[in-house]
Design a protein around this motif. Structure first.
Motif, PDB file in Angstrom:
ATOM      1  N   ALA A  25       0.839  -1.219   0.273  1.00 50.82           N
ATOM      2  CA  ALA A  25       0.085  -0.057  -0.003  1.00 50.82           C
ATOM      3  C   ALA A  25       0.856   1.428   0.030  1.00 50.82           C
ATOM      4  N   ALA A  26       1.955   1.329   0.729  1.00 47.06           N
ATOM      5  CA  ALA A  26       2.770   2.527   0.829  1.00 47.06           C
ATOM      6  C   ALA A  26       3.436   2.720  -0.367  1.00 47.06           C
ATOM      7  N   ALA A  27       3.904   1.503  -0.827  1.00 49.01           N
ATOM      8  CA  ALA A  27       4.689   1.666  -2.168  1.00 49.01           C
ATOM      9  C   ALA A  27       3.703   2.165  -3.486  1.00 49.01           C
ATOM     10  N   THR A  28       2.308   1.754  -3.602  1.00 48.23           N
ATOM     11  CA  THR A  28       1.543   2.165  -4.343  1.00 48.23           C
ATOM     12  C   THR A  28       1.242   3.460  -4.348  1.00 48.23           C
ATOM     13  N   ILE A  29       1.285   4.138  -3.044  1.00 47.47           N
ATOM     14  CA  ILE A  29       0.963   5.531  -3.136  1.00 47.47           C
ATOM     15  C   ILE A  29       2.259   6.378  -3.799  1.00 47.47           C
ATOM     16  N   ARG A  30       3.520   5.789  -3.346  1.00 43.84           N
ATOM     17  CA  ARG A  30       4.704   6.382  -3.834  1.00 43.84           C
ATOM     18  C   ARG A  30       5.034   6.223  -5.085  1.00 43.84           C
ATOM     19  N   ALA A  31       4.229   5.189  -5.690  1.00 39.96           N
ATOM     20  CA  ALA A  31       4.460   5.228  -7.376  1.00 39.96           C
ATOM     21  C   ALA A  31       3.456   6.104  -7.968  1.00 39.96           C
ATOM     22  N   CYS A  32       2.419   6.420  -7.389  1.00 43.71           N
ATOM     23  CA  CYS A  32       1.310   7.447  -7.689  1.00 43.71           C
ATOM     24  C   CYS A  32       2.182   8.877  -7.635  1.00 43.71           C
ATOM     25  N   THR A  33       2.932   8.968  -6.805  1.00 42.65           N
ATOM     26  CA  THR A  33       3.653  10.492  -6.539  1.00 42.65           C
ATOM     27  C   THR A  33       5.080  10.426  -6.894  1.00 42.65           C
ATOM     28  N   GLN A  34       5.850   9.366  -6.927  1.00 48.58           N
ATOM     29  CA  GLN A  34       7.337   9.402  -7.168  1.00 48.58           C
ATOM     30  C   GLN A  34       7.710   8.533  -8.583  1.00 48.58           C
ATOM     31  N   GLY A  35       6.621   7.761  -9.064  1.00 51.23           N
ATOM     32  CA  GLY A  35       6.832   6.995 -10.082  1.00 51.23           C
ATOM     33  C   GLY A  35       6.999   7.394 -11.376  1.00 51.23           C
ATOM     34  N   ARG A  36       7.852   6.697 -12.026  1.00 57.30           N
ATOM     35  CA  ARG A  36       7.942   7.278 -13.485  1.00 57.30           C
ATOM     36  C   ARG A  36       6.712   6.950 -14.321  1.00 57.30           C
ATOM     37  N   CYS A  37       6.346   7.949 -15.037  1.00 49.84           N
ATOM     38  CA  CYS A  37       5.015   7.727 -15.728  1.00 49.84           C
ATOM     39  C   CYS A  37       5.218   6.536 -16.828  1.00 49.84           C
ATOM     40  N   GLY A  38       4.098   5.735 -16.951  1.00 53.44           N
ATOM     41  CA  GLY A  38       3.971   4.578 -17.710  1.00 53.44           C
ATOM     42  C   GLY A  38       4.767   3.393 -17.223  1.00 53.44           C
ATOM     43  N   TYR A  41       5.690  -1.539 -11.550  1.00 48.09           N
ATOM     44  CA  TYR A  41       6.674  -1.827 -10.606  1.00 48.09           C
ATOM     45  C   TYR A  41       6.091  -3.070  -9.793  1.00 48.09           C
ATOM     46  N   ILE A  42       7.134  -4.085  -9.560  1.00 50.00           N
ATOM     47  CA  ILE A  42       6.849  -5.292  -8.885  1.00 50.00           C
ATOM     48  C   ILE A  42       7.020  -5.128  -7.506  1.00 50.00           C
ATOM     49  N   LEU A  43       6.029  -5.351  -6.494  1.00 51.01           N
ATOM     50  CA  LEU A  43       6.218  -5.116  -5.078  1.00 51.01           C
ATOM     51  C   LEU A  43       6.245  -6.369  -4.415  1.00 51.01           C
ATOM     52  N   SER A  44       7.440  -7.276  -4.529  1.00 50.66           N
ATOM     53  CA  SER A  44       7.479  -8.394  -4.017  1.00 50.66           C
ATOM     54  C   SER A  44       8.551  -8.469  -2.814  1.00 50.66           C
ATOM     55  N   ALA A 114      11.377  -0.999  -8.343  1.00 50.96           N
ATOM     56  CA  ALA A 114      10.434  -0.468  -6.949  1.00 50.96           C
ATOM     57  C   ALA A 114      11.373  -0.152  -5.980  1.00 50.96           C
ATOM     58  N   VAL A 115      12.395  -0.977  -5.673  1.00 51.58           N
ATOM     59  CA  VAL A 115      13.677  -0.538  -4.861  1.00 51.58           C
ATOM     60  C   VAL A 115      14.243   0.737  -5.160  1.00 51.58           C
ATOM     61  N   ARG A 116      14.674   0.924  -6.612  1.00 46.17           N
ATOM     62  CA  ARG A 116      15.421   1.852  -6.947  1.00 46.17           C
ATOM     63  C   ARG A 116      14.641   3.365  -7.114  1.00 46.17           C
ATOM     64  N   ASP A 117      13.472   3.335  -7.796  1.00 46.39           N
ATOM     65  CA  ASP A 117      12.431   4.218  -8.107  1.00 46.39           C
ATOM     66  C   ASP A 117      11.608   4.724  -6.874  1.00 46.39           C
ATOM     67  N   LEU A 118      11.155   3.789  -6.107  1.00 49.00           N
ATOM     68  CA  LEU A 118      10.145   3.948  -4.935  1.00 49.00           C
ATOM     69  C   LEU A 118      10.647   3.860  -3.689  1.00 49.00           C
ATOM     70  N   ASP A 119      12.005   3.590  -3.299  1.00 45.68           N
ATOM     71  CA  ASP A 119      12.657   3.260  -2.284  1.00 45.68           C
ATOM     72  C   ASP A 119      11.820   2.104  -1.464  1.00 45.68           C
ATOM     73  N   PHE A 120      11.510   1.112  -2.155  1.00 42.68           N
ATOM     74  CA  PHE A 120      10.846   0.059  -1.527  1.00 42.68           C
ATOM     75  C   PHE A 120      11.644  -1.043  -0.994  1.00 42.68           C
ATOM     76  N   HIS A 121      11.291  -1.093   0.328  1.00 43.37           N
ATOM     77  CA  HIS A 121      12.052  -1.896   1.291  1.00 43.37           C
ATOM     78  C   HIS A 121      11.059  -2.716   2.075  1.00 43.37           C
ATOM     79  N   PRO A 122      10.570  -4.057   1.918  1.00 44.84           N
ATOM     80  CA  PRO A 122       9.555  -4.542   2.455  1.00 44.84           C
ATOM     81  C   PRO A 122      10.178  -4.799   4.023  1.00 44.84           C
ATOM     82  N   ARG A 123       9.472  -5.030   4.742  1.00 45.23           N
ATOM     83  CA  ARG A 123       9.709  -5.261   6.273  1.00 45.23           C
ATOM     84  C   ARG A 123      10.069  -6.523   6.406  1.00 45.23           C
ATOM     85  N   PRO A 124      10.587  -7.032   7.620  1.00 47.43           N
ATOM     86  CA  PRO A 124      10.933  -8.628   7.565  1.00 47.43           C
ATOM     87  C   PRO A 124       9.587  -9.421   7.739  1.00 47.43           C
TER      88      PRO A 124
END
Length: 166
Positions: A25-38, A41-44, A114-124
């Motif tokens: 959910a947090a990465a989806t919001i970041r994708a809307c605000t920080q993600g590159r158009c078009g 992102y795989i949120l795994s 997703a890690v690079r563009d959205l600073d996606f770091h899933p919790r343990p």
């Protein structure tokens, strides 16, 4: 819930990529605000075996883990019989053919974009499992009578003379 309630007789020798929905959910919001158009992102997270998840659930719930692990082919071969059994007893099956097909599918996802563009770091995953078990306990979906005695806190006893002893 079946693992926590000690109702799962066996796990399958397989795994899948699990990720906390809060991180998605947090990465989806970041994708809307920080993600590159078009971009997509795989949120795994990473692949976790059913045995590993069972051990995490048991640790979080202070219960016994499922000890038996069966090969995926054996569980798949049993699905017609288990489906019939659960239909006869009018209960939801513990696993289905579709669930086994899903777990058998490729789960080697690459989340590097997703890690690079959205600073996606899933919790343990242990944190996710512990929080999930706590929630399920709070809504009484986990049978509290099946939980083993929780580890006692070590307390210091005080002798009548006022001296502490362990």
């Amino acid at each position: 819930m079946e693992v926590a309630n000690e109702k799962l007789p066996a796990t399958v020798n397989a795994g899948y990529d699990f990720v906390d929905v809060r991180d998605v959910a947090a990465a989806t919001i970041r994708a809307c605000t920080q993600g590159r158009c078009g971009q997509s992102y795989i949120l795994s997270n990473r692949t976790w075996t059913m045995k590993q998840l069972g051990l995490m659930i048991a640790a979080a719930n202070h219960s016994r883990s499922t000890r038996l692990t069966v090969p995926l082919w054996l569980a798949s071969a049993a699905t017609p019989f288990t489906a019939l059994y659960y239909r006869l007893v009018d209960k939801e099956p513990l696993y289905t053919k579709f669930a086994l097909e899903t777990i058998e599918s490729n789960s080697g996802f690459d989340n590097s974009k997703a890690v690079r563009d959205l600073d996606f770091h899933p919790r343990p995953m242990q944190e996710t499992v512990t929080d999930t078990v706590s929630f399920l306990q709070s809504i009484f979906r986990i049978d509290q009578n099946r939980i083993l005695a929780r580890p006692a806190l070590r307390t210091r006893k005080v002798s009548p003379a006022g001296k502490a002893r362990s």
